[in-house]
Design a protein around this motif. Structure first.
Motif, PDB file in Angstrom:
ATOM      1  N   LYS A 209       0.817  -1.211   0.000  1.00  0.00           N
ATOM      2  CA  LYS A 209       0.000   0.000   0.000  1.00  0.00           C
ATOM      3  C   LYS A 209       0.859   1.273   0.000  1.00  0.00           C
ATOM      4  O   LYS A 209       0.346   2.353  -0.309  1.00  0.00           O
ATOM      5  N   LEU A 210       2.139   1.137   0.356  1.00  0.00           N
ATOM      6  CA  LEU A 210       3.034   2.296   0.450  1.00  0.00           C
ATOM      7  C   LEU A 210       4.277   2.028  -0.392  1.00  0.00           C
ATOM      8  O   LEU A 210       5.349   1.700   0.128  1.00  0.00           O
ATOM      9  N   PRO A 211       4.159   2.155  -1.708  1.00  0.00           N
ATOM     10  CA  PRO A 211       5.300   1.840  -2.578  1.00  0.00           C
ATOM     11  C   PRO A 211       6.437   2.853  -2.434  1.00  0.00           C
ATOM     12  O   PRO A 211       6.216   4.018  -2.111  1.00  0.00           O
ATOM     13  N   VAL A 212       7.645   2.389  -2.678  1.00  0.00           N
ATOM     14  CA  VAL A 212       8.808   3.265  -2.649  1.00  0.00           C
ATOM     15  C   VAL A 212       8.616   4.406  -3.659  1.00  0.00           C
ATOM     16  O   VAL A 212       8.175   4.178  -4.786  1.00  0.00           O
ATOM     17  N   GLY A 213       8.917   5.618  -3.235  1.00  0.00           N
ATOM     18  CA  GLY A 213       8.749   6.795  -4.083  1.00  0.00           C
ATOM     19  C   GLY A 213       7.444   7.519  -3.885  1.00  0.00           C
ATOM     20  O   GLY A 213       7.291   8.656  -4.351  1.00  0.00           O
ATOM     21  N   ALA A 214       6.475   6.888  -3.202  1.00  0.00           N
ATOM     22  CA  ALA A 214       5.179   7.532  -2.975  1.00  0.00           C
ATOM     23  C   ALA A 214       5.307   8.633  -1.926  1.00  0.00           C
ATOM     24  O   ALA A 214       6.122   8.553  -1.001  1.00  0.00           O
ATOM     25  N   THR A 215       4.495   9.665  -2.069  1.00  0.00           N
ATOM     26  CA  THR A 215       4.400  10.719  -1.046  1.00  0.00           C
ATOM     27  C   THR A 215       3.253  10.371  -0.119  1.00  0.00           C
ATOM     28  O   THR A 215       2.138  10.092  -0.571  1.00  0.00           O
ATOM     29  N   VAL A 216       3.529  10.400   1.187  1.00  0.00           N
ATOM     30  CA  VAL A 216       2.512  10.001   2.163  1.00  0.00           C
ATOM     31  C   VAL A 216       2.420  11.040   3.276  1.00  0.00           C
ATOM     32  O   VAL A 216       3.393  11.734   3.589  1.00  0.00           O
ATOM     33  N   ARG A 217       1.232  11.117   3.863  1.00  0.00           N
ATOM     34  CA  ARG A 217       1.013  11.942   5.053  1.00  0.00           C
ATOM     35  C   ARG A 217       0.814  11.018   6.244  1.00  0.00           C
ATOM     36  O   ARG A 217       0.144   9.981   6.145  1.00  0.00           O
ATOM     37  N   HIS A 218       1.381  11.399   7.384  1.00  0.00           N
ATOM     38  CA  HIS A 218       1.295  10.548   8.574  1.00  0.00           C
ATOM     39  C   HIS A 218       1.442  11.422   9.817  1.00  0.00           C
ATOM     40  O   HIS A 218       1.506  12.652   9.711  1.00  0.00           O
ATOM     41  N   ARG A 219       1.510  10.803  10.986  1.00  0.00           N
ATOM     42  CA  ARG A 219       1.510  11.547  12.247  1.00  0.00           C
ATOM     43  C   ARG A 219       2.853  11.507  12.985  1.00  0.00           C
ATOM     44  O   ARG A 219       2.924  11.864  14.156  1.00  0.00           O
ATOM     45  N   LEU A 220       3.919  11.100  12.314  1.00  0.00           N
ATOM     46  CA  LEU A 220       5.221  11.021  12.971  1.00  0.00           C
ATOM     47  C   LEU A 220       6.162  12.097  12.451  1.00  0.00           C
ATOM     48  O   LEU A 220       7.231  11.818  11.899  1.00  0.00           O
ATOM     49  N   GLY A 221       5.732  13.344  12.617  1.00  0.00           N
ATOM     50  CA  GLY A 221       6.604  14.462  12.326  1.00  0.00           C
ATOM     51  C   GLY A 221       7.539  14.734  13.495  1.00  0.00           C
ATOM     52  O   GLY A 221       7.688  13.914  14.399  1.00  0.00           O
ATOM     53  N   TRP A 222       8.195  15.888  13.457  1.00  0.00           N
ATOM     54  CA  TRP A 222       9.175  16.283  14.471  1.00  0.00           C
ATOM     55  C   TRP A 222      10.376  15.344  14.500  1.00  0.00           C
ATOM     56  O   TRP A 222      11.041  15.199  15.518  1.00  0.00           O
ATOM     57  N   ARG A 223      10.637  14.687  13.374  1.00  0.00           N
ATOM     58  CA  ARG A 223      11.806  13.829  13.198  1.00  0.00           C
ATOM     59  C   ARG A 223      12.091  13.767  11.706  1.00  0.00           C
ATOM     60  O   ARG A 223      11.206  14.009  10.886  1.00  0.00           O
ATOM     61  N   GLU A 224      13.330  13.427  11.364  1.00  0.00           N
ATOM     62  CA  GLU A 224      13.704  13.455   9.952  1.00  0.00           C
ATOM     63  C   GLU A 224      13.264  12.208   9.202  1.00  0.00           C
ATOM     64  O   GLU A 224      12.916  12.283   8.016  1.00  0.00           O
ATOM     65  N   TYR A 225      13.274  11.065   9.858  1.00  0.00           N
ATOM     66  CA  TYR A 225      12.798   9.808   9.271  1.00  0.00           C
ATOM     67  C   TYR A 225      11.791   9.177  10.218  1.00  0.00           C
ATOM     68  O   TYR A 225      11.850   9.389  11.438  1.00  0.00           O
ATOM     69  N   ALA A 226      10.881   8.402   9.666  1.00  0.00           N
ATOM     70  CA  ALA A 226       9.864   7.747  10.484  1.00  0.00           C
ATOM     71  C   ALA A 226       9.507   6.396   9.890  1.00  0.00           C
ATOM     72  O   ALA A 226       9.471   6.236   8.662  1.00  0.00           O
TER      73      ALA A 226
END
Length: 335
Positions: free
Chosen positions: A86-103
């Motif tokens: 459901k989350l292929p490499v290269g896709a842009t996604v929105r999520h709730r784990l901000g305030w960090r560089e990677y999640a």
């Protein structure tokens, strides 16, 4: 990748937040499990609610941050590694784990963003929780009808600027905003289509409001609370409605008005309703369809104030809480 840079709650704020209440640190990233993806965050949202979550105790709709632990919030980014179809490499996604560089995000908690219809930043602003909050506060909560007079406090910010524009696009007869500073007021009038904007910082909001709404306010979309809330109640139309979205004045140092102002709710038969946007998820498809159309037609203005780099995220939040941003406040974490 085993770790990432993140923003940590160093101490609880003493009423007024300062950037030193936060620090930079590293946190561990778990190994990818089935249904997860590693996301390189590009932008993260700065939101007034983040300040409230720094206090002790718990909120009714979310959890508060712990001292020494990372902050979180809305972000968009690019999938760089995935164990989920459901989350292929290269896709842009929105999520709730901000305030960090990677999640590392679960596919059930991430949303694919179509950047062919709107840029990544818009999925945190007009098409994100910001816009959705404005939409919910106007329609299911505020029950806006064509031709009505709408007042939006904090109109120069993210939710406020969307609420005023949505009200205009949904047929409001008169849209009034309050904002701090000449730049914001001019932007709201000239670009966003507000009919009247009151500069509460340089003027007298309570004195100017009756002239801006001579027939009364049918719907008040409140982001500020405090003295602006009290003044608005004294200018509501009979059977007017108040959508209570926030009360950012709670985090300042100004003395707050007495609850005696609430007698106006009795005299004017006002309905006051607080709301949490997550209660209206069934409206999201309708909301996104409308906003994508408004963006495509150029009828909707989506402006952002962007802070560069995770090291400046705390200063960006302090700026947001003091009203330094115009439109949506974001932090750029990577390209």
């Amino acid at each position: 990748m085993n770790q990432t840079t993140a923003v940590i709650l160093a101490r609880r704020p003493d009423r007024t937040f300062v950037a030193d209440d936060l620090s930079l640190g590293t946190i561990d990233l778990p190994e990818l499990a089935a249904g997860q993806a590693l996301v390189r965050n590009q932008y993260m949202s700065l939101d007034p609610s983040t300040r409230g979550r720094m206090d002790p105790g718990e909120k009714q709709y979310t959890t508060n941050f712990t001292i020494g632990g990372p902050l979180d919030g809305s972000a968009v980014g690019v999938v760089v590694e995935s164990s989920s179809p459901k989350l292929p490499v290269g896709a842009t996604v929105r999520h709730r784990l901000g305030w960090r560089e990677y999640a590392v995000v679960d596919d059930a908690a991430a949303t694919l963003c179509d950047i062919s219809v709107a840029p990544a930043t818009a999925w945190l602003s007009s098409l994100g929780q910001t816009g959705f909050t404005a939409y919910a506060g106007l329609l299911p909560v505020g029950r806006l009808q064509p031709g009505q007079t709408v007042l939006v406090s904090g109109a120069g910010g993210a939710v406020g600027s969307m609420a005023g524009q949505f009200a205009r696009l949904l047929g409001a007869g008169r849209v009034i905003g309050s904002a701090g500073g000449a730049e914001k007021c001019a932007w709201l009038r000239d670009d966003c289509g507000f009919d009247v904007v009151i500069n509460y910082r340089d003027g007298d909001f309570a004195a100017e409001l009756p002239g801006a709404a001579p027939d009364g306010i049918d719907l008040f979309f409140d982001n500020v609370g405090g003295w602006q809330f009290a003044a608005a109640l004294q200018n509501m139309a009979i059977n007017g409605r108040v959508s209570m979205c926030g009360a950012i004045s709670n985090f300042g140092t100004q003395e707050q008005p007495s609850t005696a102002c609430l007698i106006e709710a009795v005299l004017r038969r006002i309905t006051i309703q607080g709301f949490i946007v997550r209660d209206y998820e069934d409206l999201r498809p309708e909301f996104e369809q409308r906003v994508i159309g408004w963006l495509a037609s150029g009828e909707l203005v989506d402006r952002a104030t962007i802070v560069e780099g995770i090291a400046n995220a705390g200063a960006g939040l302090a700026g947001l809480l003091s009203g330094a941003n115009v439109g949506k406040a974001l932090v750029r974490l990577s390209e």
